[in-house]
Design a protein around this motif. Structure first.
Motif, PDB file in Angstrom:
ATOM      1  N   VAL A  75       0.757  -1.109   0.077  1.00  0.00           N
ATOM      2  CA  VAL A  75      -0.163  -0.060   0.015  1.00  0.00           C
ATOM      3  C   VAL A  75       0.797   1.238   0.008  1.00  0.00           C
ATOM      4  O   VAL A  75       1.840   1.349   0.828  1.00  0.00           O
ATOM      5  N   VAL A  76       0.642   2.287  -1.178  1.00  0.00           N
ATOM      6  CA  VAL A  76       1.464   3.433  -1.207  1.00  0.00           C
ATOM      7  C   VAL A  76       0.597   4.354  -1.503  1.00  0.00           C
ATOM      8  O   VAL A  76      -0.515   4.534  -1.536  1.00  0.00           O
ATOM      9  N   GLU A  77       1.259   5.775  -0.906  1.00  0.00           N
ATOM     10  CA  GLU A  77       0.521   6.895  -1.072  1.00  0.00           C
ATOM     11  C   GLU A  77       0.109   7.123  -2.533  1.00  0.00           C
ATOM     12  O   GLU A  77      -0.925   7.908  -2.920  1.00  0.00           O
ATOM     13  N   ASP A  78       1.338   7.004  -3.482  1.00  0.00           N
ATOM     14  CA  ASP A  78       1.004   7.298  -4.988  1.00  0.00           C
ATOM     15  C   ASP A  78       1.705   6.236  -5.811  1.00  0.00           C
ATOM     16  O   ASP A  78       2.860   5.995  -5.721  1.00  0.00           O
ATOM     17  N   VAL A  79       0.789   5.621  -6.670  1.00  0.00           N
ATOM     18  CA  VAL A  79       1.448   4.368  -7.513  1.00  0.00           C
ATOM     19  C   VAL A  79       2.150   4.908  -8.671  1.00  0.00           C
ATOM     20  O   VAL A  79       2.788   4.048  -9.192  1.00  0.00           O
ATOM     21  N   ALA A  80       1.983   6.232  -8.919  1.00  0.00           N
ATOM     22  CA  ALA A  80       3.046   6.741 -10.273  1.00  0.00           C
ATOM     23  C   ALA A  80       4.420   6.212 -10.340  1.00  0.00           C
ATOM     24  O   ALA A  80       4.935   5.858 -11.420  1.00  0.00           O
ATOM     25  N   PRO A  81       5.054   6.366  -9.125  1.00  0.00           N
ATOM     26  CA  PRO A  81       6.656   6.174  -8.924  1.00  0.00           C
ATOM     27  C   PRO A  81       6.782   4.652  -9.482  1.00  0.00           C
ATOM     28  O   PRO A  81       7.849   4.071 -10.229  1.00  0.00           O
ATOM     29  N   TYR A  82       5.912   3.615  -9.005  1.00  0.00           N
ATOM     30  CA  TYR A  82       5.925   2.255  -9.246  1.00  0.00           C
ATOM     31  C   TYR A  82       5.648   1.808 -10.616  1.00  0.00           C
ATOM     32  O   TYR A  82       6.075   0.962 -11.463  1.00  0.00           O
ATOM     33  N   LYS A  83       4.592   2.739 -11.222  1.00  0.00           N
ATOM     34  CA  LYS A  83       4.398   2.745 -12.685  1.00  0.00           C
ATOM     35  C   LYS A  83       5.759   3.027 -13.599  1.00  0.00           C
ATOM     36  O   LYS A  83       5.979   2.189 -14.445  1.00  0.00           O
ATOM     37  N   LYS A  84       6.290   4.233 -13.036  1.00  0.00           N
ATOM     38  CA  LYS A  84       7.267   4.641 -13.823  1.00  0.00           C
ATOM     39  C   LYS A  84       8.445   3.432 -13.742  1.00  0.00           C
ATOM     40  O   LYS A  84       9.107   3.278 -14.509  1.00  0.00           O
ATOM     41  N   ARG A  85       8.662   2.715 -12.586  1.00  0.00           N
ATOM     42  CA  ARG A  85       9.687   1.749 -12.243  1.00  0.00           C
ATOM     43  C   ARG A  85       9.415   0.564 -13.207  1.00  0.00           C
ATOM     44  O   ARG A  85      10.538   0.287 -13.942  1.00  0.00           O
ATOM     45  N   LYS A  86       8.186   0.055 -13.397  1.00  0.00           N
ATOM     46  CA  LYS A  86       7.926  -1.047 -14.412  1.00  0.00           C
ATOM     47  C   LYS A  86       8.078  -0.584 -15.858  1.00  0.00           C
ATOM     48  O   LYS A  86       9.017  -1.360 -16.592  1.00  0.00           O
ATOM     49  N   VAL A  87       7.710   0.648 -16.020  1.00  0.00           N
ATOM     50  CA  VAL A  87       7.629   1.177 -17.575  1.00  0.00           C
ATOM     51  C   VAL A  87       9.190   1.205 -17.858  1.00  0.00           C
ATOM     52  O   VAL A  87       9.967   0.858 -18.932  1.00  0.00           O
ATOM     53  N   ARG A  88      10.039   2.057 -17.102  1.00  0.00           N
ATOM     54  CA  ARG A  88      11.358   2.348 -17.260  1.00  0.00           C
ATOM     55  C   ARG A  88      12.370   1.006 -17.260  1.00  0.00           C
ATOM     56  O   ARG A  88      13.350   1.014 -18.136  1.00  0.00           O
ATOM     57  N   ILE A  89      11.975   0.170 -15.924  1.00  0.00           N
ATOM     58  CA  ILE A  89      13.154  -0.896 -15.927  1.00  0.00           C
ATOM     59  C   ILE A  89      12.666  -2.105 -16.730  1.00  0.00           C
ATOM     60  O   ILE A  89      13.363  -2.716 -17.729  1.00  0.00           O
ATOM     61  N   LEU A  90      11.440  -2.586 -16.553  1.00  0.00           N
ATOM     62  CA  LEU A  90      10.876  -3.938 -17.111  1.00  0.00           C
ATOM     63  C   LEU A  90      10.883  -3.554 -18.625  1.00  0.00           C
ATOM     64  O   LEU A  90      11.392  -4.282 -19.569  1.00  0.00           O
ATOM     65  N   ASN A  91       9.905  -2.815 -18.932  1.00  0.00           N
ATOM     66  CA  ASN A  91       9.506  -2.505 -20.605  1.00  0.00           C
ATOM     67  C   ASN A  91      10.547  -1.849 -21.156  1.00  0.00           C
ATOM     68  O   ASN A  91      10.890  -2.259 -22.169  1.00  0.00           O
ATOM     69  N   GLY A  92      11.426  -0.989 -20.297  1.00  0.00           N
ATOM     70  CA  GLY A  92      12.512  -0.302 -20.954  1.00  0.00           C
ATOM     71  C   GLY A  92      13.519  -1.228 -21.526  1.00  0.00           C
ATOM     72  O   GLY A  92      14.288  -1.160 -22.399  1.00  0.00           O
ATOM     73  N   ALA A  93      13.809  -2.166 -20.246  1.00  0.00           N
ATOM     74  CA  ALA A  93      14.964  -3.187 -20.781  1.00  0.00           C
ATOM     75  C   ALA A  93      14.412  -3.830 -22.047  1.00  0.00           C
ATOM     76  O   ALA A  93      15.364  -4.184 -23.102  1.00  0.00           O
ATOM     77  N   HIS A  94      13.247  -4.511 -22.537  1.00  0.00           N
ATOM     78  CA  HIS A  94      12.804  -4.992 -23.457  1.00  0.00           C
ATOM     79  C   HIS A  94      13.230  -4.323 -24.681  1.00  0.00           C
ATOM     80  O   HIS A  94      13.851  -4.660 -25.514  1.00  0.00           O
ATOM     81  N   THR A  95      12.447  -2.987 -24.767  1.00  0.00           N
ATOM     82  CA  THR A  95      12.914  -2.220 -26.007  1.00  0.00           C
ATOM     83  C   THR A  95      14.046  -1.894 -26.197  1.00  0.00           C
ATOM     84  O   THR A  95      14.446  -1.629 -27.301  1.00  0.00           O
ATOM     85  N   GLY A  96      14.745  -1.686 -25.056  1.00  0.00           N
ATOM     86  CA  GLY A  96      16.343  -1.228 -25.157  1.00  0.00           C
ATOM     87  C   GLY A  96      17.118  -2.250 -25.787  1.00  0.00           C
ATOM     88  O   GLY A  96      18.451  -1.896 -26.538  1.00  0.00           O
ATOM     89  N   PHE A  97      16.988  -3.499 -25.334  1.00  0.00           N
ATOM     90  CA  PHE A  97      17.933  -4.539 -26.087  1.00  0.00           C
ATOM     91  C   PHE A  97      17.374  -5.477 -27.161  1.00  0.00           C
ATOM     92  O   PHE A  97      18.010  -6.043 -28.161  1.00  0.00           O
ATOM     93  N   VAL A  98      16.118  -5.623 -27.635  1.00  0.00           N
ATOM     94  CA  VAL A  98      15.429  -6.595 -28.308  1.00  0.00           C
ATOM     95  C   VAL A  98      16.031  -6.491 -29.596  1.00  0.00           C
ATOM     96  O   VAL A  98      15.982  -7.518 -30.646  1.00  0.00           O
ATOM     97  N   LEU A  99      15.849  -5.324 -30.210  1.00  0.00           N
ATOM     98  CA  LEU A  99      15.803  -4.894 -31.733  1.00  0.00           C
ATOM     99  C   LEU A  99      17.354  -5.231 -32.155  1.00  0.00           C
ATOM    100  O   LEU A  99      17.387  -6.033 -33.285  1.00  0.00           O
ATOM    101  N   GLY A 100      18.272  -4.813 -31.474  1.00  0.00           N
ATOM    102  CA  GLY A 100      19.449  -5.176 -31.749  1.00  0.00           C
ATOM    103  C   GLY A 100      19.782  -6.690 -31.513  1.00  0.00           C
ATOM    104  O   GLY A 100      20.594  -7.033 -32.238  1.00  0.00           O
ATOM    105  N   ALA A 101      19.384  -7.145 -30.698  1.00  0.00           N
ATOM    106  CA  ALA A 101      19.405  -8.515 -30.240  1.00  0.00           C
ATOM    107  C   ALA A 101      18.944  -9.439 -31.422  1.00  0.00           C
ATOM    108  O   ALA A 101      19.503 -10.451 -31.942  1.00  0.00           O
TER     109      ALA A 101
END
Length: 495
Positions: free
Chosen positions: A275-301
């Motif tokens: 339970v957190v006061e604001d979910v936005a930083p955690y959404k950013k964490r998911k988008v930047r780290i999990l999703n960002g990792a995918h998009t960051g390496f898969v095209l060159g891979a």
């Protein structure tokens, strides 16, 4: 073979945790694979760990669903947690007994209303797809049921209010931003449209808690191989029409007041639900780290010859490139606790290394223009602003994006742009038509011309990226490396 129910399960000698009876404390709109592998799993664990002593009544939110199958099995189903934890292959089985029954809202809406009006009910959960939280003015109060989920919710909450029952916690799991706030907005629209009393509107605002939440768990769902199903049923000793499969990792972030930690059973159960006061930083964490990792390496891979995400985690260069991008360029730009961010990033490697999921790079490549803009460009710009220099890996990922969209273009088809990768096979780039037309129109450009045209395209990025000092020159150099020595060695040059 007998179909799973409590009597059949007992005959098999199953020794895992089972909760046969308990009050229905949760009403859940949605009976599909995701909720059963996520929310109902967590509630089942809470029953076991802290004797939460609750059951979940499911509601089939659309006209076709699983009501009959769920009730035939008395709410029981088998969940397999499959994946990798700290590099170790995991395959765990758990029979979930948190579900009591399922109600078809389209054949017996009165039962849904009755379930919503009990003294025991504490929580309503929903996952009615991204299109589920919509205001449809065609919905009327007396429809049984109203077609939209927010209209159904308004109606059952009104019946609860009329019976002087206490307010409840509403946990919205739909994959849209501010899902709880959007749901409450729709409910208020129906209150106004249906001319319901002001006291009810006040009760909604003051006695109920509408929580926006972030859900994160990959749920492949059904096992497709008939032979594997037959083997598992032979081992289990029962037939199960509702077998579910998910990855091991899961996290649920719930936005709400601190008091919810005591009202919900998750924190005391030690589960990865917060339970957190604001979910936005955690959404950013998911988008930047999990999703960002995918998009960051898969095209060159993919250009380097890889096809599956898991195989990339067994390639030291690609894995090291991804980790350097995450730990040195993305995490330093995020505001959450650094240990929390590193733990999340460590889990990403395990998730990508899941031995049970063949996640194809080409499926991740869909719409990479908007994905790079949403997932990687914010990290790139934040790093540049913070450090005053270009992030090596994120810059290379931009060059890899351009290379993937322009590599030996063969032809433009109605639904894609056909390119050819270095190993010789053709592949289809799929994106918005205007993006594909852009790359096709620039297929004869020099590298310098193409990079300038891409980076300066405000339609793509909402800004002119050539204004960033040194970026245009570096992307040309990185693109040249990809074309001359190959994407893998180009990645290695960043390390």
């Amino acid at each position: 073979m007998d179909t799973l129910n409590y009597k059949v399960l007992e005959k098999t000698g199953y020794e895992g945790y089972i909760k046969k009876s308990a009050p229905e404390k949760v009403l859940q709109f949605g009976e599909g694979n995701f909720l059963r592998a996520f929310v109902d799993y967590y509630l089942d664990c809470a029953n076991e760990k802290v004797n939460w002593n609750g059951k979940v009544a499911l509601v089939q939110p659309i006209s076709l669903g699983l009501t009959d199958l769920i009730n035939e099995q008395e709410g029981l189903y088998t969940l397999y947690l499959r994946g990798s934890e700290k590099g170790e292959k995991i395959d765990r089985k758990r029979v979930i007994s948190a579900v009591s029954r399922c109600i078809n809202a389209y054949t017996d809406f009165q039962k849904v209303i009755e379930a919503a009006c009990t003294d025991e009910l504490e929580i309503i959960v929903s996952n009615t797809t991204e299109a589920g939280i919509v205001y449809d003015p065609e919905c009327e109060f007396n429809q049984c049921p109203p077609s939209s989920f927010p209209a159904k919710l308004t109606r059952i909450l009104y019946e609860r209010y009329k019976k002087n029952k206490p307010g409840i916690i509403i946990l919205s799991c739909e994959l849209i931003d501010n899902n709880g706030k959007e749901l409450l907005k729709c409910v208020n629209q129906y209150i106004d449209q249906w001319n319901l009393e002001e006291k009810f509107k006040n009760w909604i605002q003051t006695e109920n808690i509408f929580c926006s939440t972030l859900v994160d768990r990959i749920v492949p769902g059904r096992i497709k191989e008939v032979k594997e199903i037959e083997m598992l049923e032979e081992i289990n000793g029962y037939h199960d029409e509702l077998i579910d499969v998910s990855e091991c990792f899961g996290v649920w972030i719930i936005e709400g007041p601190k008091e919810l930690e005591d009202r919900l059973p998750f924190k005391k159960s030690g589960l990865n639900v917060h339970v957190v006061e604001d979910v936005a930083p955690y959404k950013k964490r998911k988008v930047r780290i999990l999703n960002g990792a995918h998009t960051g390496f898969v095209l060159g891979a993919y250009l380097s010859g890889q096809d599956i995400v898991r195989d990339c985690m067994h390639n030291n260069v690609i894995k090291s490139f991804m980790n350097q991008m995450l730990y040195e360029e993305i995490i330093p730009t995020l505001s959450l606790d650094k240990n929390d961010l590193k733990e999340f990033a460590e889990a990403v490697e395990d998730r990508f290394n899941n031995p049970f999921v063949n996640h194809e790079l080409m499926s991740i490549s869909l719409n990479s223009t908007s994905k790079w803009k949403a997932r990687n460009m914010p990290s790139f710009l934040a790093y540049y602003k913070k450090e005053g220099k270009l992030p090596k890996c994120l810059t290379m990922s931009l060059a890899a994006y351009i290379a993937f969209y322009s590599n030996d273009i063969q032809r433009r088809e109605e639904d894609g742009l056909i390119c050819k990768r270095p190993k010789g096979n053709e592949y289809k780039v799929q994106d918005d038509a205007w993006v594909l037309d852009f790359y096709y129109d620039h297929r004869n450009d020099t590298k310098d011309q193409l990079v300038y045209e891409v980076l300066s395209n405000k339609h793509m990025w909402d800004t002119d990226l050539t204004e960033i000092s040194g970026l245009e020159k570096q992307v040309v150099e990185d693109l040249t490396r990809i074309h001359t020595i190959g994407a893998e060695l180009a990645y290695a040059s960043c390390l």
